[in-house]
Scaffold this motif. Structure first.
Motif, short mmCIF file in Angstrom:
data_model
loop_
_atom_site.label_atom_id
_atom_site.label_comp_id
_atom_site.label_asym_id
_atom_site.label_seq_id
_atom_site.Cartn_x
_atom_site.Cartn_y
_atom_site.Cartn_z
N ALA A 226 42.58 41.21 47.01
CA ALA A 226 43.51 42.33 46.83
C ALA A 226 44.06 42.35 45.40
O ALA A 226 44.20 43.42 44.79
N LEU A 227 44.37 41.18 44.85
CA LEU A 227 44.86 41.10 43.48
C LEU A 227 43.80 41.54 42.47
O LEU A 227 44.10 42.19 41.48
N ALA A 228 42.54 41.18 42.76
CA ALA A 228 41.45 41.61 41.88
C ALA A 228 41.32 43.13 41.87
O ALA A 228 41.08 43.74 40.81
N ASP A 229 41.50 43.77 43.02
CA ASP A 229 41.46 45.23 43.10
C ASP A 229 42.58 45.85 42.24
O ASP A 229 42.36 46.85 41.55
N ILE A 230 43.77 45.24 42.30
CA ILE A 230 44.90 45.73 41.52
C ILE A 230 44.61 45.61 40.04
O ILE A 230 44.90 46.54 39.25
#
Length: 269
Positions: free
Chosen positions: A259-263
């Motif tokens: 999820a952090l990589a998507d952000i």
């Protein structure tokens, strides 16, 4: 200057220090030096950029005077300066994606029931970019901006595990590895073996290596580049989590990392 002497679009795009103003060209030189995992010399930069030696020398002097670059003890090699590193850390701490990242971290803390961190490597230390504390009364408080040694932290070891042995030794081999607890790895050879294992398994554990009684597990936040400098981690007292049971947190950690990589990707568009 005549129009014939002006660089065309092809020449400009091929120039690693292209920029419409002197300031932008200085910034491009900082980018070039900051993107390397080793110190650089004036001659090496001249060869890489194709610029005249006096021009590169003048640019280096300007950046060194401003504290953005630092010359090493031999007087020949250059690396990033304290001011530039502080600026980079400030950007990481105050990025526009902070709210979204914090929401992911808050959800991870609720899912695991333990304190969770987002960290990045800065120099030879790990800096905490964000943190959500557990509601449990027994906990260790290290707020955003706190720093821990990379060789004694789960996040630091996970980032180091991406590097070759030679790169690790360049980064760590100039000073003894501080012993912080009886469990701290202080031998480069032992740390190399640990980092090779971490690279294979995809996660790192700090088993009371930074603070007695504290266990931490970390995974990388996936990056579109060759390496990632961002980790997400969960830590808890050994009374609640030990080295073995810490691995049960991996599914939640990896989901948060994704999820952090998507952000990060959305923020870079």
């Amino acid at each position: 200057m005549s129009s014939a002497a002006q660089p065309g679009p092809r020449e400009l795009s091929a120039d690693p220090l292209s920029g419409e103003t002197p300031a932008l060209r200085l910034f491009a030189l900082m980018e070039l030096i900051g993107g390397k995992d080793h110190f650089v010399t004036l001659q090496a930069l001249v060869e890489e950029t194709g610029l005249p030696k006096p021009t590169v020398h003048r640019m280096l002097q300007q950046l060194e005077t401003a504290g953005l670059l630092a010359r090493q003890a031999d007087g020949r090699h250059y690396g990033t300066g304290a001011r530039l590193r502080t600026f980079a850390e400030t950007l990481m701490l105050n990025t526009m994606q902070f709210g979204a990242r914090h929401a992911v971290l808050r959800h991870l803390a609720a899912e695991t029931g333990e304190t969770c961190n987002i960290t990045a490597l800065s120099g030879d230390e790990v800096v905490y970019l964000d943190r959500v504390e557990t509601d449990e009364p027994l906990r260790v408080q290290l707020g955003p901006g706190s720093r821990v040694p990379m060789h004694a932290s789960a996040s630091g070891k996970r980032v180091l595990a991406q590097l070759s042995s030679a790169q690790r030794h360049r980064l760590l081999g100039h000073a003894p590895l501080a012993r912080l607890t009886p469990h701290t790895i202080t031998s480069i050879e032992e740390l190399d073996a640990e980092l090779d294992t971490i690279a294979e398994q995809g996660y790192a554990i700090d088993d009371e290596e930074y603070l007695p009684g504290l266990v931490c597990i970390a995974v990388l936040v996936p990056s579109e580049g060759e390496r990632s400098n961002l980790c997400v981690a969960t830590q808890a007292p050994v009374l609640r989590i030990d080295r073995s049971s810490a691995t049960t947190l991996l599914p939640a950690l990896r989901k948060a990392a994704s999820a952090l990589a998507d952000i990060e990707r959305e923020g870079n568009r």
